[in-house]
Design an enzyme around this catalytic site. Sequence first.
Site, PDB file in Angstrom:
ATOM      1  N   GLY A 216      29.681 -65.392 -76.694  1.00  0.00           N
ATOM      2  CA  GLY A 216      31.110 -65.402 -76.418  1.00  0.00           C
ATOM      3  C   GLY A 216      31.531 -64.218 -75.572  1.00  0.00           C
ATOM      4  N   SER A 217      32.696 -63.682 -75.878  1.00  0.00           N
ATOM      5  CA  SER A 217      33.289 -62.668 -75.005  1.00  0.00           C
ATOM      6  C   SER A 217      32.579 -61.326 -75.040  1.00  0.00           C
ATOM      7  CB  SER A 217      34.768 -62.477 -75.355  1.00  0.00           C
ATOM      8  OG  SER A 217      35.498 -63.637 -74.989  1.00  0.00           O
TER       9      SER A 217
END
Length: 483
Positions: A216-217
């Site tokens: 993810g981020s």
Amino acid sequence: MNTPLRRLASVALAMFLALMVGTTWVQYVQADSLNNDPRNVRTLYREYGNARGPIVVAGEAVASSEPVDDAFGYQRTYSNGELYSALTGFYSIVNGRSELEKYANDQLTGRSDQLFFSRLRDVLTGRSPEGAAVETTILPAAQQAARDALGDQQGAVVAIEPSTGKILALVSTPGFDPSVLATHDTTAANAAYQELLAADGNPLVSNATHEIYPPGSTFKLVTAAAALESGQYTADSTLPAPVELDLPLTSATLGNFGGGGCGADPITLADALRISCNTAFAQLGMNLGDDALRTQAERFGFGNGDLTIPMLVAESVFPDELNAPQTAQSSIGQYSVAATPLQMAMVSAAIANGGVLMTPYTVQTVRSADLTVVDETTPTQLSTAVSPGTAATLTSMMVGVVQNGSGTAAQISGVQVAGKTGTAQTSTDAAPHAWFTGFAPADNPRVAVAVLVEHGGSMGSEATGGKVAAPIAKAVMEAVLGS
């Protein structure tokens, strides 16, 4: 000599040659594999009949062998076994070995070439053979803090000393008690193994090192690093940040977490990282191209299938041959990007160490039974991930994430913390994974950490990396800094 005698002699000679070749093959060529075949009962008795060396954490044995009155001679026992199961693994008559019990087996049994003179001494003095002690890098306070903070949630925590690569905490949940597999009751050991195989969360496999997840981020650190290293961007460079980004070659769009905007359009690179703006980073990734992202990921350790600590670590992956929309998704840690929690701790550790990635390791020292040091790990550089200037810029940007961005739950009073949150989508019908990676103190790093909580843990679909993973990272960093 007549023809029948010559034929008989030839057959006899061929038989003798076959016997000699077969004997030589078994005694020399196959000797090692036969000796180490787990089905070889004599090997089991020989191995269990000697005192297996302990696995040590901060001077205390967390795995040791005690003499017992049975055919095997020694019983393997584990102190606080569930807490250290991702480190020690298990040692079982029926089911073999895992983790350090497997990968440090030659040292623990005393068979390593490093212990040749110890074995020679034992032969000359008549002393019973003993394995070596394997002293680890784990910091008990950090290990306990990680386990307590994870609680009943499924996930992993890895903490690393950035300047050396020492692994200070290695926790995977759910864990397991290796003692139930170490029993000499083979029926009970096999039943326990089958129960663990069927258990929820696959406790026999370390989430910290053997499983890969969409980061993810947290992967935006890699994308930001690639941008800064390109020389085309600075922390103040502006990027388009629409509510939804139209993806080329498709009718699909990419949005931000929660469906909102990023507060400004355009937005600076620093602010895009601070609030974790998907659309800005997706466009940045397409601007850079997949080759630049892949190269940067590899400098942080992605694609290294030979990494050992000494346990073999699963290879973290940045996919090959991406088109533009796939590159956009990959630049925010989605599509087919996958990483171990150890890998994401390595990303933060490299930034914390001025751009230099040190090789992570869990074994500090190996000592023979008389406490002589026979091997000691010397910290080594694995790669140069980014330049010192890029590392300094990323550090400043990561401090912003924790000071007034998505990672405020990782703040520590009186200590400047650098970090990055992540909320990784897995499928349409499952809650996202919650991530946090970072380091502290930001100006003199002593610990880098990565936290993964699978499917949002106790918060489920309401989870974010900032809400769920950041507080766990805070607890671990505080434990290290307070030690």
